[in-house]
Write a protein that holds these residues in place. Sequence first.
Motif, PDB file in Angstrom:
ATOM      1  N   PRO A  11       5.505   6.247  -5.109  1.00 38.34           N
ATOM      2  CA  PRO A  11       4.845   5.388  -6.095  1.00 38.34           C
ATOM      3  C   PRO A  11       3.809   4.495  -5.410  1.00 38.34           C
ATOM      4  O   PRO A  11       4.069   3.976  -4.324  1.00 38.34           O
ATOM      5  CB  PRO A  11       5.976   4.544  -6.677  1.00 38.34           C
ATOM      6  CG  PRO A  11       7.146   4.733  -5.806  1.00 38.34           C
ATOM      7  CD  PRO A  11       6.880   5.843  -4.857  1.00 38.34           C
ATOM      8  N   TYR A  13       1.005   1.339  -6.065  1.00 41.41           N
ATOM      9  CA  TYR A  13       0.322   0.345  -6.874  1.00 41.41           C
ATOM     10  C   TYR A  13      -0.618  -0.435  -5.968  1.00 41.41           C
ATOM     11  O   TYR A  13      -0.148  -1.132  -5.080  1.00 41.41           O
ATOM     12  CB  TYR A  13       1.350  -0.572  -7.548  1.00 41.41           C
ATOM     13  CG  TYR A  13       0.738  -1.689  -8.339  1.00 41.41           C
ATOM     14  CD1 TYR A  13      -0.127  -1.414  -9.401  1.00 41.41           C
ATOM     15  CD2 TYR A  13       1.022  -3.003  -8.044  1.00 41.41           C
ATOM     16  CE1 TYR A  13      -0.698  -2.436 -10.122  1.00 41.41           C
ATOM     17  CE2 TYR A  13       0.461  -4.038  -8.771  1.00 41.41           C
ATOM     18  CZ  TYR A  13      -0.400  -3.749  -9.811  1.00 41.41           C
ATOM     19  OH  TYR A  13      -0.960  -4.769 -10.523  1.00 41.41           O
ATOM     20  N   ARG A 205      14.099   0.249   9.472  1.00 43.05           N
ATOM     21  CA  ARG A 205      12.979  -0.015   8.574  1.00 43.05           C
ATOM     22  C   ARG A 205      11.944  -0.877   9.277  1.00 43.05           C
ATOM     23  O   ARG A 205      12.271  -1.907   9.844  1.00 43.05           O
ATOM     24  CB  ARG A 205      13.467  -0.718   7.323  1.00 43.05           C
ATOM     25  CG  ARG A 205      12.420  -0.814   6.239  1.00 43.05           C
ATOM     26  CD  ARG A 205      13.087  -1.169   4.936  1.00 43.05           C
ATOM     27  NE  ARG A 205      12.183  -1.802   4.016  1.00 43.05           N
ATOM     28  CZ  ARG A 205      11.757  -1.252   2.886  1.00 43.05           C
ATOM     29  NH1 ARG A 205      12.135  -0.043   2.583  1.00 43.05           N
ATOM     30  NH2 ARG A 205      10.970  -1.904   2.080  1.00 43.05           N
ATOM     31  N   ARG A 208       5.641  -3.361   6.892  1.00 42.26           N
ATOM     32  CA  ARG A 208       4.518  -2.779   6.161  1.00 42.26           C
ATOM     33  C   ARG A 208       3.306  -2.801   7.089  1.00 42.26           C
ATOM     34  O   ARG A 208       2.970  -3.841   7.640  1.00 42.26           O
ATOM     35  CB  ARG A 208       4.282  -3.661   4.944  1.00 42.26           C
ATOM     36  CG  ARG A 208       3.316  -3.124   3.951  1.00 42.26           C
ATOM     37  CD  ARG A 208       3.222  -4.122   2.807  1.00 42.26           C
ATOM     38  NE  ARG A 208       3.684  -3.517   1.551  1.00 42.26           N
ATOM     39  CZ  ARG A 208       2.957  -2.658   0.847  1.00 42.26           C
ATOM     40  NH1 ARG A 208       1.780  -2.303   1.266  1.00 42.26           N
ATOM     41  NH2 ARG A 208       3.434  -2.150  -0.274  1.00 42.26           N
ATOM     42  N   LYS A 214       4.275  -5.742  -2.738  1.00 49.15           N
ATOM     43  CA  LYS A 214       4.069  -5.804  -4.189  1.00 49.15           C
ATOM     44  C   LYS A 214       5.315  -6.377  -4.863  1.00 49.15           C
ATOM     45  O   LYS A 214       5.467  -6.313  -6.053  1.00 49.15           O
ATOM     46  CB  LYS A 214       3.756  -4.407  -4.747  1.00 49.15           C
ATOM     47  CG  LYS A 214       2.674  -3.623  -4.001  1.00 49.15           C
ATOM     48  CD  LYS A 214       1.314  -4.304  -4.008  1.00 49.15           C
ATOM     49  CE  LYS A 214       0.207  -3.485  -3.375  1.00 49.15           C
ATOM     50  NZ  LYS A 214       0.162  -3.513  -1.918  1.00 49.15           N
TER      51      LYS A 214
END
Length: 319
Positions: A11, A13, A205, A208, A214
Amino acid sequence: MDNTILYIVIPCYNEQEVLHATAKMLSDKMTALVQSGKTSPDSKIMFVNDGSKDSSWQIIKDLHNQNNIFTGISLSRNRGHQNALLAGLMTAKQYADAVISMDADMQDDIEVIDKFIEAYLNGNDVVYGVRSSRQSDTFFKRNTALAFYRLMNWLGAETIYNHADYRLMSKRALQGLEEFKEVNLFLRGLVPMVGYTSTTVEYERKERFAGESKYPLKKMLAFAIDGITSLSIKPITLITKLGLIIFLLSLVALVWVLVVKFTGHAQTGWSSILVSIWMLGGLQLLAIGVIGEYIGKIYKETKQRPRYIIAENLEEATN
Ligand code: UDP
Ligand code: MG
């Protein structure tokens, strides 16, 4: 057995800053997987444009034109991460044997995809990516996330600890997921309900690498409340219990008040009345609020509005 057709669903955005780099990393990975014979050459990387206001969709279309390994769908407007992900999963399921979902920002380590596929080939229908540590998160995010998991567990909502939406699902698991028609989507709570054999794979992890999150605090809180109210009715039960306890206490208070009155020591009673008014008023508002949350959910569910509308599907344009 034929090679697995793998789709990776992402996804997006407003992800123009990361899309090119993400596409490169994923296509390298995909090519390696195909070459090693782990996945079929028909495997693809599917971007879901969730009503981006930047050039994300244009980038996705360009990528698709340059290389058939990239495909994409575009939603009619921004519907939020969960709906966008569902749109991608439901579309990819038509073409794929197994689908992996991940975010556009490459925070999830793509090297574990091999382990995902291995676990899938070993008979698991769902493979959950689980974060081994949260060192890359800010102190704030790490602790709010931990508090959230604890709260969810305590409230009886079944979720996989430290698992976000990085996971592999088989075609039949996705077909199972399709049967869940709810509008208040909290996928990581629904997937365990689908059942079938599952396992977890650990990964680190990262941060970013470009662009910004977001998920600001407001969205994170809304997501947490959605998760709890979609999966558990314990808050209502708790309020009932609280109401009962307070009612019992008020009975004790009543006896006490009568005793004081008849022994002739009655005070003016100003403070106790004030305290009870505030306390009861607050509790009642809280209770009404919680019940309202659930009624709001019921209201949304009864309307059965579509969770997403696909405006364009590059897969259909080419096939
Ligand atoms: N996303 C989306 N629609 C939204 C918000 C986010 O499709 O309305 C996507 C976003 O592009 C990203 C993923 O959801 O691929 C997760 O978002 P992000 O990385 O910003 O969240 P965080 O990792 O900070 O929780
Ligand atoms: Mg992210």
